[in-house]
Design a protein around this motif. Structure first.
Motif, PDB file in Angstrom:
ATOM      1  N   GLY A 206      32.948  43.311 -29.040  1.00 24.45           N
ATOM      2  CA  GLY A 206      31.509  43.527 -29.044  1.00 24.45           C
ATOM      3  C   GLY A 206      30.748  42.827 -27.943  1.00 24.45           C
ATOM      4  N   GLY A 207      31.475  42.243 -26.992  1.00 22.67           N
ATOM      5  CA  GLY A 207      30.759  41.571 -25.913  1.00 22.67           C
ATOM      6  C   GLY A 207      31.694  40.958 -24.894  1.00 22.67           C
ATOM      7  N   TYR A 208      31.116  40.254 -23.957  1.00 23.45           N
ATOM      8  CA  TYR A 208      31.873  39.571 -22.910  1.00 23.45           C
ATOM      9  C   TYR A 208      31.010  38.449 -22.339  1.00 23.45           C
ATOM     10  CZ  TYR A 208      28.929  42.694 -20.106  1.00 23.45           C
ATOM     11  OH  TYR A 208      27.863  43.368 -19.578  1.00 23.45           O
ATOM     12  N   GLY A 209      31.639  37.543 -21.639  1.00 21.22           N
ATOM     13  CA  GLY A 209      30.901  36.431 -21.054  1.00 21.22           C
ATOM     14  C   GLY A 209      31.645  35.859 -19.868  1.00 21.22           C
ATOM     15  N   GLY A 210      31.089  34.807 -19.319  1.00 19.44           N
ATOM     16  CA  GLY A 210      31.715  34.149 -18.181  1.00 19.44           C
ATOM     17  C   GLY A 210      31.221  32.727 -18.069  1.00 19.44           C
ATOM     18  N   SER A 220      28.101  26.368 -16.632  1.00 16.18           N
ATOM     19  CA  SER A 220      27.159  27.376 -17.099  1.00 16.18           C
ATOM     20  C   SER A 220      27.944  28.457 -17.845  1.00 16.18           C
ATOM     21  CB  SER A 220      26.414  27.997 -15.908  1.00 16.18           C
ATOM     22  OG  SER A 220      25.563  29.044 -16.345  1.00 16.18           O
ATOM     23  N   PHE A 221      27.569  28.694 -19.091  1.00 14.43           N
ATOM     24  CA  PHE A 221      28.217  29.732 -19.891  1.00 14.43           C
ATOM     25  C   PHE A 221      27.174  30.783 -20.260  1.00 14.43           C
ATOM     26  CE2 PHE A 221      29.796  31.220 -24.216  1.00 14.43           C
ATOM     27  CZ  PHE A 221      30.721  32.095 -23.674  1.00 14.43           C
ATOM     28  N   SER A 222      27.417  32.015 -19.861  1.00 17.92           N
ATOM     29  CA  SER A 222      26.511  33.116 -20.183  1.00 17.92           C
ATOM     30  C   SER A 222      27.331  34.236 -20.807  1.00 17.92           C
ATOM     31  CB  SER A 222      25.783  33.612 -18.929  1.00 17.92           C
ATOM     32  OG  SER A 222      26.699  33.965 -17.913  1.00 17.92           O
ATOM     33  N   PHE A 223      26.722  34.965 -21.723  1.00 15.65           N
ATOM     34  CA  PHE A 223      27.440  36.063 -22.356  1.00 15.65           C
ATOM     35  C   PHE A 223      26.476  37.166 -22.781  1.00 15.65           C
ATOM     36  CE2 PHE A 223      26.420  33.140 -25.837  1.00 15.65           C
ATOM     37  CZ  PHE A 223      25.949  33.987 -26.831  1.00 15.65           C
ATOM     38  N   CYS A 224      27.035  38.362 -22.927  1.00 16.29           N
ATOM     39  CA  CYS A 224      26.312  39.518 -23.436  1.00 16.29           C
ATOM     40  C   CYS A 224      26.969  39.970 -24.735  1.00 16.29           C
ATOM     41  CB  CYS A 224      26.330  40.675 -22.433  1.00 16.29           C
ATOM     42  SG  CYS A 224      25.397  40.366 -20.917  1.00 16.29           S
ATOM     43  N   ILE A 225      26.164  40.373 -25.687  1.00 17.90           N
ATOM     44  CA  ILE A 225      26.686  40.797 -26.977  1.00 17.90           C
ATOM     45  C   ILE A 225      25.883  41.993 -27.478  1.00 17.90           C
ATOM     46  CG2 ILE A 225      25.224  39.134 -28.219  1.00 17.90           C
ATOM     47  CD1 ILE A 225      27.553  38.792 -30.221  1.00 17.90           C
ATOM     48  N   PRO A 300      26.630  42.773 -16.403  1.00 21.19           N
ATOM     49  CA  PRO A 300      26.831  41.380 -15.977  1.00 21.19           C
ATOM     50  C   PRO A 300      28.288  40.938 -15.957  1.00 21.19           C
ATOM     51  CG  PRO A 300      24.975  41.540 -17.491  1.00 21.19           C
ATOM     52  CD  PRO A 300      25.648  42.881 -17.493  1.00 21.19           C
ATOM     53  N   ILE A 301      29.177  41.753 -16.497  1.00 25.13           N
ATOM     54  CA  ILE A 301      30.594  41.394 -16.517  1.00 25.13           C
ATOM     55  C   ILE A 301      31.135  41.173 -15.110  1.00 25.13           C
ATOM     56  CG2 ILE A 301      31.497  43.768 -16.435  1.00 25.13           C
ATOM     57  CD1 ILE A 301      33.597  42.870 -18.518  1.00 25.13           C
ATOM     58  N   ILE A 302      30.536  41.823 -14.088  1.00 20.90           N
ATOM     59  CA  ILE A 302      31.030  41.657 -12.724  1.00 20.90           C
ATOM     60  C   ILE A 302      30.298  40.544 -11.974  1.00 20.90           C
ATOM     61  CG2 ILE A 302      31.767  44.048 -12.590  1.00 20.90           C
ATOM     62  CD1 ILE A 302      29.337  44.588 -10.801  1.00 20.90           C
ATOM     63  N   ALA A 303      29.384  39.834 -12.642  1.00 25.25           N
ATOM     64  CA  ALA A 303      28.701  38.671 -12.065  1.00 25.25           C
ATOM     65  C   ALA A 303      28.078  38.985 -10.709  1.00 25.25           C
ATOM     66  CB  ALA A 303      29.683  37.493 -11.952  1.00 25.25           C
ATOM     67  N   ASP A 304      27.266  40.045 -10.667  1.00 26.65           N
ATOM     68  CA  ASP A 304      26.734  40.480  -9.375  1.00 26.65           C
ATOM     69  C   ASP A 304      25.219  40.651  -9.370  1.00 26.65           C
ATOM     70  OD1 ASP A 304      27.811  41.021  -6.762  1.00 26.65           O
ATOM     71  OD2 ASP A 304      27.178  43.103  -6.989  1.00 26.65           O
ATOM     72  N   GLY A 305      24.527  40.168 -10.393  1.00 23.72           N
ATOM     73  CA  GLY A 305      23.088  40.375 -10.469  1.00 23.72           C
ATOM     74  C   GLY A 305      22.318  39.762  -9.309  1.00 23.72           C
TER      75      GLY A 305
END
Length: 413
Positions: A206-210, A220-225, A300-305
């Protein structure tokens, strides 16, 4: 007050555009609704090609001094599995590897440099209304401190206000809730069990993070859910805030993540934003140009924003500064819009498509594909880095860009 360009949004996209146009001699008004420095939900990774652009702008050294170490390795954490591989280097000279940069530092530095170059900063002011009359745009803006209103006019407007939060007059339609909506969270931690040069992707149902090392030895920990999974987390841990409940769910879903944060302590607070709607939006037309997330957003999974923000502003301004503000007739603006859209899709289309593919794999119900790929195809991490623009230079010699005369009147959309 009349300007050559009005920019709405002072983040990396808007400030980069303001800096480039002001240095080219344009009169620029840059409207930003928040005071800086401000916290921002973001993966905070700046790729080597973007650092090279910041070098061209002359602001890389100051930024690197407050950045984290070079990211030399990529990782994939799925459940109890961990795969690490080398980060591919950029294809050009200069910066070979990216780093994590605190958004508070990056945003303030870019906006300050835009002001030094001559851009007039309206902050904290927000856009209230946009109208067009006699080939000019009229932007009504309002101070968030005094409620004073003012009116700015220009032949063109650059929308760089992102994609989330309050809907601006330059954004169309409202976002109706969906179960698949993504909500993003970010926090910084100390004492994490993570190699300083490693940037791992975390996959959970249900999500991913980095996570990545940033300034002052913090992680720094960020994730999308997904919205529906977040609701389940809040129901399961009713006494915790949304971010804390989701974080507990991620740690429970991944033994590797739980190990990384076993002795960690929260530095500050959690920040959130959403819903996110990745995809292609519009590059603009009729004198309004969109950059950053306002034009299109990759998962955001590709960390390119940050990188898409800076690079899209760079591409647009390379076309704008090839003429003068006095030459901005309808035909010229239409040609620039067409050229910018073509170049934008060439650079960012593959990133958005690959991000969508990887996000679908990451958010599968039981991460079956993630585990399979984790064990058998670690090279996928390198491929993902290449597809997401981590190795491709965005700097294009001006004489190699398509000229206005290459676009025929019948091609102009």
């Amino acid at each position: 007050m009349t300007y050559d360009a009005i920019i709405i949004g002072g983040g990396p996209a808007g400030s980069t555009a303001g800096l480039l146009l002001a240095r080219a001699g344009w009169s620029v008004a840059l409207v930003e609704k928040q005071q800086f420095p401000r916290a921002k939900v973001c993966g905070e990774f700046v790729s080597a090609p973007s650092l090279q652009l910041l070098h061209e702008l002359g602001i890389d050294e100051s930024l690197v001094q407050s950045a984290g170490p070079e990211v030399r390795s990529l990782g994939l954490f799925v459940g109890g599995k961990r795969v690490v591989t080398e980060m591919p280097h950029t294809q050009t000279s200069g910066y070979r590897l990216g780093r994590a940069v605190p958004r508070e530092r990056l945003d303030l530095l870019l906006l300050t440099e835009a002001a030094k170059a001559g851009a007039e900063i309206w902050q904290p002011w927000s856009l209230v209304e946009v109208s067009k009359k006699n080939n000019s745009f009229y932007c009504t803006i309002r101070s968030k401190e005094s409620s004073e209103a003012d009116r700015l006019s220009s032949r063109l407007v650059i929308a760089a206000q992102g994609s989330c939060g309050h809907r601006s007059p330059l954004q169309q339609g409202e976002l109706s809730p969906r179960a698949s909506d993504l909500f993003a969270f970010k926090a910084r931690f100390r004492n994490c069990d993570l190699s300083p040069d490693l940037m791992p992707l975390v996959m959970f149902p249900g999500g991913y993070g980095g996570m990545v090392y940033t300034d002052q030895n913090r992680t720094s920990f960020s994730f999308c859910i997904r919205r529906n999974i977040l609701e389940q987390c809040r129901h399961r841990w009713p006494n915790r805030k949304a971010a804390e409940a989701a974080f507990a769910y991620i740690r429970q879903s991944s033994a590797v993540v739980s190990q990384v944060f076993a002795q960690a302590s929260l530095d500050g607070q959690w920040y959130s934003i959403g819903p996110l709607r990745p995809g292609v939006r519009t590059c603009g037309c009729g004198g309004i140009f969109f950059v950053g997330n306002a034009a299109g957003e990759a998962h955001p999974i590709i960390a390119d924003g940050i990188n898409m923000a800076i690079q899209s502003a760079w591409i647009l301004c390379q076309f704008l500064v090839r003429t003068t503000p006095s030459e901005m007739e309808d035909q010229t603006l239409a040609i620039i819009s067409r050229l910018y859209a073509k170049q934008w899709m060439r650079e960012f289309g593959p990133r958005i498509r690959s991000g969508s593919l990887f996000a679908t794999i990451a958010m599968s119900s039981k991460n079956m594909w993630g585990g399979f790929l984790c064990e058998r195809l670690p090279r996928l991490l390198k491929l993902g880095a290449i597809l997401s623009g981590k190795t491709r230079s965005i700097i294009t010699p001006m004489n190699s860009l398509p000229h206005f005369s290459c676009v025929q009147p019948g091609e102009i959309g």
